[in-house]
Design a protein around this motif. Structure first.
Motif, PDB file in Angstrom:
ATOM      1  N   UNK A   1     -23.630  70.613 -26.580  1.00  0.00           N
ATOM      2  CA  UNK A   1     -24.054  71.535 -26.378  1.00  0.00           C
ATOM      3  C   UNK A   1     -25.665  72.080 -26.909  1.00  0.00           C
ATOM      4  N   UNK A   2     -26.501  70.667 -27.370  1.00  0.00           N
ATOM      5  CA  UNK A   2     -27.675  71.150 -27.830  1.00  0.00           C
ATOM      6  C   UNK A   2     -28.760  71.002 -26.843  1.00  0.00           C
ATOM      7  N   UNK A   3     -29.699  72.422 -27.323  1.00  0.00           N
ATOM      8  CA  UNK A   3     -30.552  72.601 -26.585  1.00  0.00           C
ATOM      9  C   UNK A   3     -32.021  71.178 -26.882  1.00  0.00           C
ATOM     10  N   UNK A   4     -32.091  71.161 -28.074  1.00  0.00           N
ATOM     11  CA  UNK A   4     -32.956  70.564 -28.104  1.00  0.00           C
ATOM     12  C   UNK A   4     -32.624  69.244 -29.461  1.00  0.00           C
ATOM     13  N   UNK A   5     -32.834  67.515 -29.618  1.00  0.00           N
ATOM     14  CA  UNK A   5     -31.740  66.594 -29.567  1.00  0.00           C
ATOM     15  C   UNK A   5     -33.165  65.922 -29.829  1.00  0.00           C
ATOM     16  N   UNK A   6     -32.784  65.336 -31.423  1.00  0.00           N
ATOM     17  CA  UNK A   6     -33.736  64.260 -32.274  1.00  0.00           C
ATOM     18  C   UNK A   6     -33.377  63.055 -32.808  1.00  0.00           C
ATOM     19  N   UNK A   7     -33.731  62.265 -31.885  1.00  0.00           N
ATOM     20  CA  UNK A   7     -32.452  60.673 -32.594  1.00  0.00           C
ATOM     21  C   UNK A   7     -34.142  59.880 -33.293  1.00  0.00           C
ATOM     22  N   UNK A   8     -33.839  58.676 -33.377  1.00  0.00           N
ATOM     23  CA  UNK A   8     -35.245  57.533 -34.075  1.00  0.00           C
ATOM     24  C   UNK A   8     -35.805  57.184 -33.033  1.00  0.00           C
ATOM     25  N   UNK A   9     -37.249  56.442 -33.216  1.00  0.00           N
ATOM     26  CA  UNK A   9     -37.152  55.729 -32.103  1.00  0.00           C
ATOM     27  C   UNK A   9     -35.861  54.289 -31.782  1.00  0.00           C
ATOM     28  N   UNK A  10     -36.327  54.128 -30.508  1.00  0.00           N
ATOM     29  CA  UNK A  10     -35.130  52.430 -30.274  1.00  0.00           C
ATOM     30  C   UNK A  10     -35.814  51.864 -30.124  1.00  0.00           C
ATOM     31  N   UNK A  11     -34.882  50.436 -31.147  1.00  0.00           N
ATOM     32  CA  UNK A  11     -35.796  49.350 -31.010  1.00  0.00           C
ATOM     33  C   UNK A  11     -34.928  48.450 -29.827  1.00  0.00           C
TER      34      UNK A  11
END
Length: 305
Positions: free
Chosen positions: A200-210
């Protein structure tokens, strides 16, 4: 507040949210130098809690003061500022009307190595401080991930009922496959984004993927289906695809302090892949103020372009 077509299209993706929640999401999207573009840059400052004050702020002693971060986010023209309870309380009256804020509701610390976070704030406190939303970290793959998800579900329900947006930091950790390289593998980052979207997130934060592929079962599918992960732009495109085909906003972290050239190259690749923007902490407040402002201007220009 007059909305741009880009922002209207984004709000349409959140079909069941009430008017107050959509207004708060619009507040963030329509603020700062990226206002109306559909792109976001948020300043997060929870590192003092997570890593300790000296590790976080000694490189730039002015950053020990929470007012410094409010002013940095405002003067840089960012969309929002995110921090734990104490830091937001320090400047809520002085600066809270000048930039949307996000109250980070859980935090870890470096005094132990348990892959878990403690609740350090509440939805009621976010409302009291005039925040646009709440933030929360989950560690998919850790021994505590289901407990974290249970708590997040209750906080998300309460936040949406209160008209706030929900920002989820989704950082896979632990488990039999997740070594350090696995935490930023493209299949893991895509999975992390999808989990946050489903919660249910409006905004998601993840790390830059390799380009690394971690899970054996997933690796087989990536190879059979010829999913292109050869460039950062292609990997970012795949992360966005995994967040409901781009129907959710996905921001990427700046990570540990690095050179400006490396940051610009990273964010250019992410932007080319359709990323919604960035959350940049240590790479701003661990630099001198004038250097940080100039760097943020360049990153804003990248996402504007």
């Amino acid at each position: 507040m007059k909305l741009t077509p880009q922002v209207k299209r984004i709000l349409d993706n959140y079909e069941t949210d009430n008017a107050s929640t959509k207004i708060n999401l619009a507040r963030v999207l329509m603020h700062g130098k990226l206002a109306g573009t559909g792109k976001l840059i948020i300043l997060p400052v929870d590192q003092g809690m997570e890593h300790g004050p000296a590790r976080s702020f000694a490189a730039n002693p002015a950053a020990y003061d929470p007012h410094y971060h409010y002013k940095m986010a405002i003067d840089a023209g960012l969309n929002a500022y995110a921090a734990p309870l104490g830091a937001l309380e320090c400047g809520a009256i002085s600066y809270g009307d000048q930039i949307p804020t996000i109250l980070k509701l859980n935090n870890a610390n470096s005094l132990n190595d348990v892959k878990n976070q403690a609740i350090t704030g509440s939805v009621k406190e976010a409302v009291r401080l005039g925040c646009a939303g709440i933030g929360y970290t989950i560690y998919p793959g850790s021994d505590y991930c289901y407990e974290q998800i249970d708590i997040l579900q209750e906080l998300t329900r309460e936040a949406k009922e209160s008209g706030l947006i929900v920002v989820v930091w989704s950082y896979p950790r632990g488990g039999p496959f997740l070594d350090k390289a696995g935490e930023t593998a493209v299949d893991i980052c895509a999975y992390a984004a999808h989990i946050a979207a489903q919660l249910g997130a409006h905004i998601i934060k993840v790390k830059p993927p390799t380009s690394h592929l971690c899970l054996p079962a997933a690796k087989k599918v990536y190879e059979e289906q010829k999913i292109d992960v050869s460039t950062l732009a292609k990997r970012a495109e795949h992360i966005m695809q995994s967040a409901f085909a781009g129907r959710r906003l996905v921001l990427f972290s700046g990570g540990e302090q690095t050179s400006e050239a490396s940051l610009f190259e990273t964010f250019q690749g992410l932007k080319d892949g359709g990323a919604s923007g960035a959350i940049i902490g240590r790479n701003t407040f661990q630099r001198k103020r004038e250097d940080a402002l100039a760097m943020l201007d360049k990153i804003i220009d990248i996402f504007k372009g």
